[in-house]
Design an enzyme around this catalytic site. Structure first.
Site, mmCIF file in Angstrom:
data_model
loop_
_atom_site.group_PDB
_atom_site.id
_atom_site.type_symbol
_atom_site.label_atom_id
_atom_site.label_comp_id
_atom_site.label_asym_id
_atom_site.label_seq_id
_atom_site.Cartn_x
_atom_site.Cartn_y
_atom_site.Cartn_z
ATOM 1 N NE ARG A 120 -50.678 -13.402 -22.198
ATOM 2 C CZ ARG A 120 -50.792 -13.033 -20.937
ATOM 3 N NH1 ARG A 120 -50.861 -13.956 -19.988
ATOM 4 N NH2 ARG A 120 -50.820 -11.769 -20.607
ATOM 5 C CE LYS A 142 -53.649 -21.440 -43.574
ATOM 6 N NZ LYS A 142 -54.141 -21.079 -44.912
ATOM 7 C CD GLU A 184 -61.868 -26.727 -49.357
ATOM 8 O OE1 GLU A 184 -60.766 -26.867 -49.915
ATOM 9 O OE2 GLU A 184 -62.298 -25.620 -48.957
ATOM 10 C CE LYS A 229 -55.664 -28.297 -44.246
ATOM 11 N NZ LYS A 229 -56.859 -27.567 -43.881
ATOM 12 C CD GLU A 239 -50.928 -20.637 -46.322
ATOM 13 O OE1 GLU A 239 -51.769 -21.127 -45.548
ATOM 14 O OE2 GLU A 239 -51.152 -19.716 -47.095
ATOM 15 N NE ARG A 243 -51.860 -25.148 -43.747
ATOM 16 C CZ ARG A 243 -52.219 -25.216 -42.495
ATOM 17 N NH1 ARG A 243 -51.317 -25.261 -41.542
ATOM 18 N NH2 ARG A 243 -53.490 -25.245 -42.159
ATOM 19 C CG ASN A 247 -53.895 -20.687 -49.917
ATOM 20 O OD1 ASN A 247 -54.653 -21.038 -49.016
ATOM 21 N ND2 ASN A 247 -52.715 -20.140 -49.678
ATOM 22 C CG HIS A 250 -59.323 -21.573 -50.890
ATOM 23 N ND1 HIS A 250 -59.262 -22.754 -51.590
ATOM 24 C CD2 HIS A 250 -59.988 -21.863 -49.737
ATOM 25 C CE1 HIS A 250 -59.848 -23.717 -50.884
ATOM 26 N NE2 HIS A 250 -60.294 -23.204 -49.760
ATOM 27 C CG HIS A 254 -61.268 -16.836 -49.342
ATOM 28 N ND1 HIS A 254 -60.013 -16.947 -48.799
ATOM 29 C CD2 HIS A 254 -61.980 -17.889 -48.851
ATOM 30 C CE1 HIS A 254 -59.965 -18.029 -48.024
ATOM 31 N NE2 HIS A 254 -61.141 -18.609 -48.050
ATOM 32 C CG HIS A 270 -65.487 -22.228 -47.798
ATOM 33 N ND1 HIS A 270 -64.761 -21.070 -47.901
ATOM 34 C CD2 HIS A 270 -64.591 -23.242 -47.869
ATOM 35 C CE1 HIS A 270 -63.476 -21.366 -48.007
ATOM 36 N NE2 HIS A 270 -63.344 -22.680 -47.994
HETATM 37 N N1 LIG Z 1 -59.160 -23.677 -41.373
HETATM 38 C C1 LIG Z 1 -59.092 -24.282 -42.528
HETATM 39 O O1 LIG Z 1 -58.071 -24.854 -42.902
HETATM 40 C C2 LIG Z 1 -60.314 -24.294 -43.416
HETATM 41 C C3 LIG Z 1 -60.318 -25.048 -44.593
HETATM 42 C C4 LIG Z 1 -61.486 -25.094 -45.363
HETATM 43 C C5 LIG Z 1 -62.611 -24.369 -44.968
HETATM 44 N N2 LIG Z 1 -62.558 -23.609 -43.824
HETATM 45 C C6 LIG Z 1 -63.729 -22.844 -43.379
HETATM 46 O O2 LIG Z 1 -64.818 -23.737 -43.166
HETATM 47 C C7 LIG Z 1 -66.032 -22.987 -43.246
HETATM 48 C C8 LIG Z 1 -67.069 -23.799 -43.981
HETATM 49 O O3 LIG Z 1 -67.253 -25.011 -43.291
HETATM 50 P P1 LIG Z 1 -68.571 -25.905 -43.515
HETATM 51 O O4 LIG Z 1 -68.825 -26.018 -44.958
HETATM 52 O O5 LIG Z 1 -68.386 -27.099 -42.714
HETATM 53 O O6 LIG Z 1 -69.751 -24.977 -42.966
HETATM 54 P P2 LIG Z 1 -70.538 -24.912 -41.566
HETATM 55 O O7 LIG Z 1 -69.643 -25.136 -40.430
HETATM 56 O O8 LIG Z 1 -71.294 -23.630 -41.624
HETATM 57 O O9 LIG Z 1 -71.558 -26.138 -41.660
HETATM 58 C C9 LIG Z 1 -72.505 -26.170 -42.685
HETATM 59 C C10 LIG Z 1 -73.931 -26.356 -42.151
HETATM 60 O O10 LIG Z 1 -74.091 -27.712 -41.778
HETATM 61 C C11 LIG Z 1 -74.655 -27.781 -40.460
HETATM 62 N N3 LIG Z 1 -74.171 -29.041 -39.918
HETATM 63 C C12 LIG Z 1 -72.933 -29.328 -39.468
HETATM 64 N N4 LIG Z 1 -72.812 -30.631 -39.220
HETATM 65 C C13 LIG Z 1 -74.021 -31.183 -39.472
HETATM 66 C C14 LIG Z 1 -74.517 -32.514 -39.421
HETATM 67 N N5 LIG Z 1 -73.729 -33.532 -39.117
HETATM 68 N N6 LIG Z 1 -75.813 -32.715 -39.726
HETATM 69 C C15 LIG Z 1 -76.619 -31.677 -40.111
HETATM 70 N N7 LIG Z 1 -76.181 -30.418 -40.226
HETATM 71 C C16 LIG Z 1 -74.905 -30.174 -39.904
HETATM 72 C C17 LIG Z 1 -74.163 -26.546 -39.777
HETATM 73 O O11 LIG Z 1 -74.991 -26.202 -38.703
HETATM 74 C C18 LIG Z 1 -74.261 -25.536 -40.931
HETATM 75 O O12 LIG Z 1 -75.596 -25.099 -41.057
HETATM 76 C C19 LIG Z 1 -65.689 -21.684 -43.942
HETATM 77 O O13 LIG Z 1 -65.756 -20.641 -43.015
HETATM 78 C C20 LIG Z 1 -64.254 -21.872 -44.398
HETATM 79 O O14 LIG Z 1 -63.539 -20.676 -44.430
HETATM 80 C C21 LIG Z 1 -61.439 -23.580 -43.048
#
Ligand SMILES: NC(=O)c1ccc[n+]([C@@H]2O[C@H](COP(=O)([O-])OP(=O)(O)OC[C@H]3O[C@@H](n4cnc5c(N)ncnc54)[C@H](O)[C@@H]3O)[C@@H](O)[C@H]2O)c1
Length: 369
Positions: A120, A142, A184, A229, A239, A243, A247, A250, A254, A270
């Protein structure tokens, strides 16, 4: 590495540490949380490129257990969450254990989700290693996993104990992921920082990609976006209002991302999907909320020049529309979009009908052909 100042962005609900010397702050956090076990969630790349440095710069993590999950968007699944819950259980994790999420947005979304559900709710710290996660994903509490190709369908608002941003991790980040994170930054500029948008326009995406992450401009961009942010999240954690501005791009993004994961086209990153989604949102903003034609065109060409051709095809429009209508933001059969009236000024909850969305996708397709 030069020029990376050491800053605490906020001491609110979730303190955010930023800078070249930020990693040792984890030791102080651990001393304050006093966990009875520490676990570090990594993917294969962050295990290889980031974990050694994290271990070198901290003392309190020496006996932590490392949990390895898959790489990429597909790891954001209930199956992976269950696997990690089982590993925690087998390793004796309890209610007072601490999870460190070392990775990009996938790791912070998945790890946050796991932490929210395990016993939990256990404590977690995000240590973002991609531009996407440092500027955005790791901040704001989030958490989510996907259901099939529908993004972020199951999740919780569950804040991290802290976020520790060490920009030096970006040195090993592949170029396409750096570009994905730029989406972003563009989003934050368009919804809340007209000055940042002007600065971006003087620095095309291709030039940004050429600059080393240790340069002052990169430091400013990450700091400005993460601070923005955080400010939005502090005002409206759940949100209900402002907030929702985050989006922007997005809703369509998405759908592009989810569709690309159905295997018909190459999976979109993404940020690439959000970039395309921002062009749709800018088109709708022109049509519905007074964004000028010249602003629409400069947004579309800035993104188009930086992100290149995206695999968006008029033939796939029905499927894209179908995915979009499953978005969480529908109201009476119409989709609620975050739009802008000019760069820096968001307009929330603009209901758009299928005909308008279809026109926006057509605009997008025309740009990319
Ligand atoms: N929660 C939120 O508010 C929020 C906001 C924006 C995006 N997101 C989410 O984030 C995700 C995308 O995140 P992302 O773009 O970071 O993708 P990711 O986490 O898949 O990372 C991208 C790639 O980079 C590699 N990597 C990570 N750090 C590295 C480093 N320092 N050196 C070499 N390789 C490295 C990872 O292994 C992966 O292959 C999506 O699922 C999206 O929905 C969430």
């Amino acid at each position: 590495m030069k020029n990376l100042s050491n800053r605490i962005i906020t001491i609110n609900r979730t303190p955010i540490f930023f800078g070249n010397d930020s990693l040792p702050s984890i030791d102080k956090l651990v001393a304050r949380i006093r966990p009875d076990g520490i676990f570090i969630l990594v993917d294969p790349n962050t295990m290889k490129y980031c974990l050694p440095l994290l271990m070198e710069k901290t003392e309190s993590l020496a006996t932590a257990k490392v949990i390895l999950t898959n790489d990429g968007e597909r790891a954001k699944s209930l199956q992976q969450a269950e696997k990690i819950w089982n590993e925690l259980l087998i390793s004796g994790a309890g209610r007072s254990s601490l999870l460190i999420n070392l990775g990009g947005g996938v790791i912070s979304d998945l790890g946050g989700f796991v932490a929210a559900g395990y016993h939990r709710g256990i404590s977690y710290i995000n240590v973002p290693t991609t531009l996407m996660a440092q500027a955005d994903a790791a901040i704001g509490g989030k958490t989510a996993v996907n259901l099939g190709h529908l993004k972020n369908q199951v999740g919780f608002f569950y804040p991290a104990k802290a976020v520790v941003i060490f920009p030096g991790f970006l040195q090993t980040l592949p170029l396409e992921h750096k570009r994905s994170g730029i989406a972003e930054i563009i989003k934050c500029a368009l919804i809340g920082n007209a000055a940042l948008w002007k600065r971006l326009q003087k620095n095309p995406v291709i030039r940004l990609l050429d600059m080393p992450v240790e340069c002052a401009l990169w430091q400013k961009l990450i700091l400005a976006t993460a601070t923005f942010k955080n400010r939005v999240v502090v005002k409206d954690y759940r949100e209900q209002k402002i907030r929702k501005s985050l989006n922007f791009g997005h809703t369509a993004g998405h759908a592009f991302e989810g569709f690309s994961q159905m295997g018909i086209t190459e999976p979109l990153l993404h940020g690439d999907a959000v970039a395309a989604g921002m062009i749709c949102a800018a088109y709708l903003s022109h049509r519905k909320t007074g964004l000028s034609r010249s602003d629409l065109e400069s947004i579309a060409s800035y993104i188009n020049d930086g992100f290149g051709r995206l695999p968006i095809d008029p033939l796939t429009k029905p499927q894209l529309m179908d995915i979009m209508m499953h978005d969480k933001k529908t109201h009476a059969g119409r989709l609620l979009f975050t739009l802008i009236s000019k760069p820096g000024v968001p307009v929330l909850n603009v209901a758009c009908g299928a005909d308008e969305i279809s026109e926006a996708i057509d605009y997008q397709c025309r740009l990319f052909t």
